[in-house]
Design an enzyme around this catalytic site. Sequence first.
Site, mmCIF file in Angstrom:
data_model
loop_
_atom_site.group_PDB
_atom_site.id
_atom_site.type_symbol
_atom_site.label_atom_id
_atom_site.label_comp_id
_atom_site.label_asym_id
_atom_site.label_seq_id
_atom_site.Cartn_x
_atom_site.Cartn_y
_atom_site.Cartn_z
ATOM 1 C CD GLU A 163 52.990 -17.683 8.417
ATOM 2 O OE1 GLU A 163 53.355 -18.629 9.145
ATOM 3 O OE2 GLU A 163 53.525 -16.558 8.445
ATOM 4 C CD GLU A 178 51.297 -13.354 10.427
ATOM 5 O OE1 GLU A 178 52.416 -13.676 10.884
ATOM 6 O OE2 GLU A 178 50.339 -14.146 10.346
HETATM 7 O O1 AHR Z 1 52.846 -13.499 14.359
HETATM 8 C C1 AHR Z 1 53.288 -14.713 14.887
HETATM 9 C C2 AHR Z 1 53.127 -15.873 13.927
HETATM 10 O O2 AHR Z 1 54.024 -15.720 12.863
HETATM 11 C C3 AHR Z 1 51.787 -16.023 13.249
HETATM 12 O O3 AHR Z 1 50.875 -16.709 14.022
HETATM 13 C C4 AHR Z 1 52.126 -16.815 12.026
HETATM 14 O O4 AHR Z 1 51.233 -16.584 10.967
HETATM 15 C C5 AHR Z 1 53.550 -16.398 11.708
HETATM 16 O O5 AHR Z 1 54.350 -17.470 11.433
#
Ligand code: AHR
Length: 523
Positions: free
Chosen positions: A201, A320
């Site tokens: 990110e 994610e």
């Molecule tokens: O999954 C929790 C967090 O969410 C992760 O560390 C991050 O990449 C995202 O913002």
Amino acid sequence: MLGARNTPNSTERADAHSASELYVEQGLTMNSTVHLHSRQQVGTVDSRVFGGFLEHMGRAVYEGVYEPGCRHADEHGCRTDVLAALKRLDMTAMRYPGGNFASGYHWIDGIGPKNKRPTVRELAWQSIESNQFGTDEYIALCRRMGWTPMLTVNLGTGTPEEARNWVEYCNCPGGTRYADMRIANGSREPHAVKLWCLGNEMDGKWQLGHVPADQYAIRAQQAAKMMKDTDRAIEVVACGSCSTGIPTYMEWDRQVLEHLGDMADYVSLHRYVGNQANDTADYLAVSNGIDRQIEEMDAVCRFVQARRKSKKRAYLCFDEWNVWYKNMQMDGAGKEAPHLIEEAYNLEDALVVAGFLHSFVRHADCVKIANLAQIVNVIAPILTRCDDMLIQSIFYPFEMFARRRQGTALRVAVDGPHYEGKTNGRVAFVDASAILNKRKLQVFVTHRGLDRAMDLTVDLANASIGEIESAEIVAGNDPKVANSYENPSAVCAREFGELTVQNGKVKCQLPPLSFVAITLTLE
Ligand code: AHR
């Protein structure tokens, strides 16, 4: 073998069934047909789409998978109860060690004798990291669990060279500095980690070391080159946009992909969704937005590929995804293993998780990797409390899909009634996906109706369905019902015996708020 209408064997299904019978009497059932054709194929479903994500965050690692003091700990200090539950999910690619954590992590802190590893102040989650679990423990766990390792390098506070050194530590035979360190730490054979994420990110201002797209692109290209020069067999995932709402959405991805060129094997997508407005119908329509996000990201990949006149196509890595909106506790307050984002999941969340998986299967031609974020305690299908463990609602759709994931995704056309979601637009009440594996057909169907049953037909145009091999359902009358330590089976998968085969087509009645997974054999 199921076939005839079996007697319901659970109170939950009996309740749902009688509710739907009521609607039949009142003439309120709806009808939908899922149309399939065995030659209308999207692509092979990549098994890595059923991956997970283990971050050093909250109680995911410590008190999650790793807890030497726990009654359930094995000789490696891992919780056998948690691992047994995770085994049922049969996860594939397991992303580690973050997440935001990765952008401040120095992998070298997590190797070697445990009593020599430093305890550090961790900035992403304001926690204390003891480094008792690191690369070698993670790889050993992957081997025991059958997970494909997937490491995220630090491109926040770390350097491309540090990333390259990690590749050498993991993947090179002995004879050079970092590979010899691995051997000295007990692993003569290389760990052979094929999948590497180029940071996490990096488009988000909260990210340690966040930079604009052009600067990230330079960092990522330098790291990818050095990492691939160290091991030509690896594949890398470039950081794509972390959400569709970020102002640089799409533009970030274009710049990064153009600069990385043929170096980028995949680009990442992230998505967390929630029912903040407490509007279940609209929430269940979110799969519209997931389909759109995938198609937009694939469009950027194809656009850049065309502009570069390259044969190399970057694929999508949805590394994610999940439901996350109820528990926003993200400040570890200087503690080790603090309770962070321990989301409690209910029935509607489970249906949304099924929606993500439908979407990934329907886009099997471009989505090659996906990671449920996360696996234990932190926005997870499994929770622990001291020696106890709880399986949450979202566990079940994942398990139902994972058991049936092998084969080729088919195009799905749903013929049936629609409704208008306030923010997510018009959707069919029935959301579906299907996978064909030789003579075996897997059909997954969500009925998003809140209070009316759905008469469903599954019609494979060019073949007859012979037998129903198995079917399970997750359903309930209340979208907010959730499992708890006191009532751990309020939402779970149960055998679904309400199916029949008539003239080569499958017929059943789906209760409102339900998800079914059906395994069929063709004649
Ligand atoms: O999954 C929790 C967090 O969410 C992760 O560390 C991050 O990449 C995202 O913002």
